[in-house]
Scaffold this motif. Structure first.
Motif, PDB file in Angstrom:
ATOM      1  N   THR A  15       0.838  -1.204   0.000  1.00 20.36           N
ATOM      2  CA  THR A  15       0.000   0.000   0.000  1.00 20.36           C
ATOM      3  C   THR A  15       0.868   1.247   0.000  1.00 20.36           C
ATOM      4  N   LEU A  16       1.924   1.251   0.806  1.00 20.30           N
ATOM      5  CA  LEU A  16       2.834   2.398   0.812  1.00 20.30           C
ATOM      6  C   LEU A  16       3.529   2.565  -0.535  1.00 20.30           C
TER       7      LEU A  16
ATOM      8  N   VAL B 130       9.386   4.374   6.939  1.00 14.65           N
ATOM      9  CA  VAL B 130       9.069   3.097   6.316  1.00 14.65           C
ATOM     10  C   VAL B 130       9.591   1.921   7.150  1.00 14.65           C
ATOM     11  N   ASP B 131      10.771   2.053   7.738  1.00 16.33           N
ATOM     12  CA  ASP B 131      11.317   0.978   8.564  1.00 16.33           C
ATOM     13  C   ASP B 131      10.474   0.765   9.819  1.00 16.33           C
ATOM     14  N   ASP B 132      10.086   1.869  10.458  1.00 12.82           N
ATOM     15  CA  ASP B 132       9.247   1.777  11.654  1.00 12.82           C
ATOM     16  C   ASP B 132       7.890   1.162  11.336  1.00 12.82           C
TER      17      ASP B 132
ATOM     18  N   ARG C  27      -5.671   1.961   6.697  1.00 13.22           N
ATOM     19  CA  ARG C  27      -5.574   1.986   5.237  1.00 13.22           C
ATOM     20  C   ARG C  27      -4.482   1.063   4.721  1.00 13.22           C
ATOM     21  N   LEU C  28      -3.468   0.837   5.528  1.00 11.31           N
ATOM     22  CA  LEU C  28      -2.351   0.010   5.076  1.00 11.31           C
ATOM     23  C   LEU C  28      -2.691  -1.482   5.054  1.00 11.31           C
ATOM     24  N   PHE C  29      -3.849  -1.846   5.587  1.00 11.18           N
ATOM     25  CA  PHE C  29      -4.297  -3.238   5.514  1.00 11.18           C
ATOM     26  C   PHE C  29      -5.074  -3.527   4.220  1.00 11.18           C
TER      27      PHE C  29
END
Length: 165
Positions: free
Chosen positions: A36-37, A48-50, A143-145
């Motif tokens: 999604t990202l 992004v890493d976190d 939203r990232l799901f």
């Protein structure tokens, strides 16, 4: 043995299901967030890493609870009911665990400006910081799901429902 006793016994999954399933579910949630990202902004974010760690850990830590809860409600049910039990358990546990981890990270960041632990003011700050972080996660983090997480959820719920008799 009573029905409740049978359900409780059936709710305890084999260790292999927990040890193998947890990293697989965590990788699916990681893939969901990262895809999604990537689609949204090409993974161009300073966190992004976190976010990768957060969604992986959320899936990893949610799996045992979701598996037990799903198995509890799916015991001796038709496949449709088993699917629904795993679908609800996986989605609820994954969202709650990821939101909890996000809230704890949020709390660590803001704790330097909070009162000393144990005081009434600290408790109020802890409560409102947690509530605002969960709200922020629900608005931005859920939203990232989607959409890959939903596909993973459907496939995993179906596989678990088929596996359990």
């Amino acid at each position: 043995m009573s029905l409740m006793g049978e359900r409780l016994q059936a709710a305890c999954p084999p260790y292999s299901a927990v040890l193998a399933g947890a990293p697989l579910w965590a990788l699916q949630m990681l893939a969901s967030a990262m895809s999604t990202l990537y689609v949204r902004n090409g993974l161009r974010t300073s966190h992004v890493d976190d976010l990768a760690i957060l969604y992986f850990a959320g899936g990893l830590l949610a799996w045992p609870f979701a598996l037990m809860l799903g198995r509890f409600f799916a015991h001796r049910r038709r496949i449709e009911t088993r699917f629904a039990a795993f679908f609800v358990a996986l989605s609820a546990c994954t969202i709650l665990m990821t939101a909890f981890l996000f809230a704890m990270d949020y709390r660590v960041f803001y704790s330097r400006w909070h009162a000393s632990p144990g005081s009434v003011i600290w408790f109020v700050q802890f409560l409102f910081t947690g509530a605002s972080s969960v709200y922020q996660f629900m608005v931005l983090g859920l939203r990232l799901f989607f959409p890959l997480g939903l596909v993973c959820l459907l496939a995993t719920s179906f596989a678990l429902a088929k596996r359990m008799r």
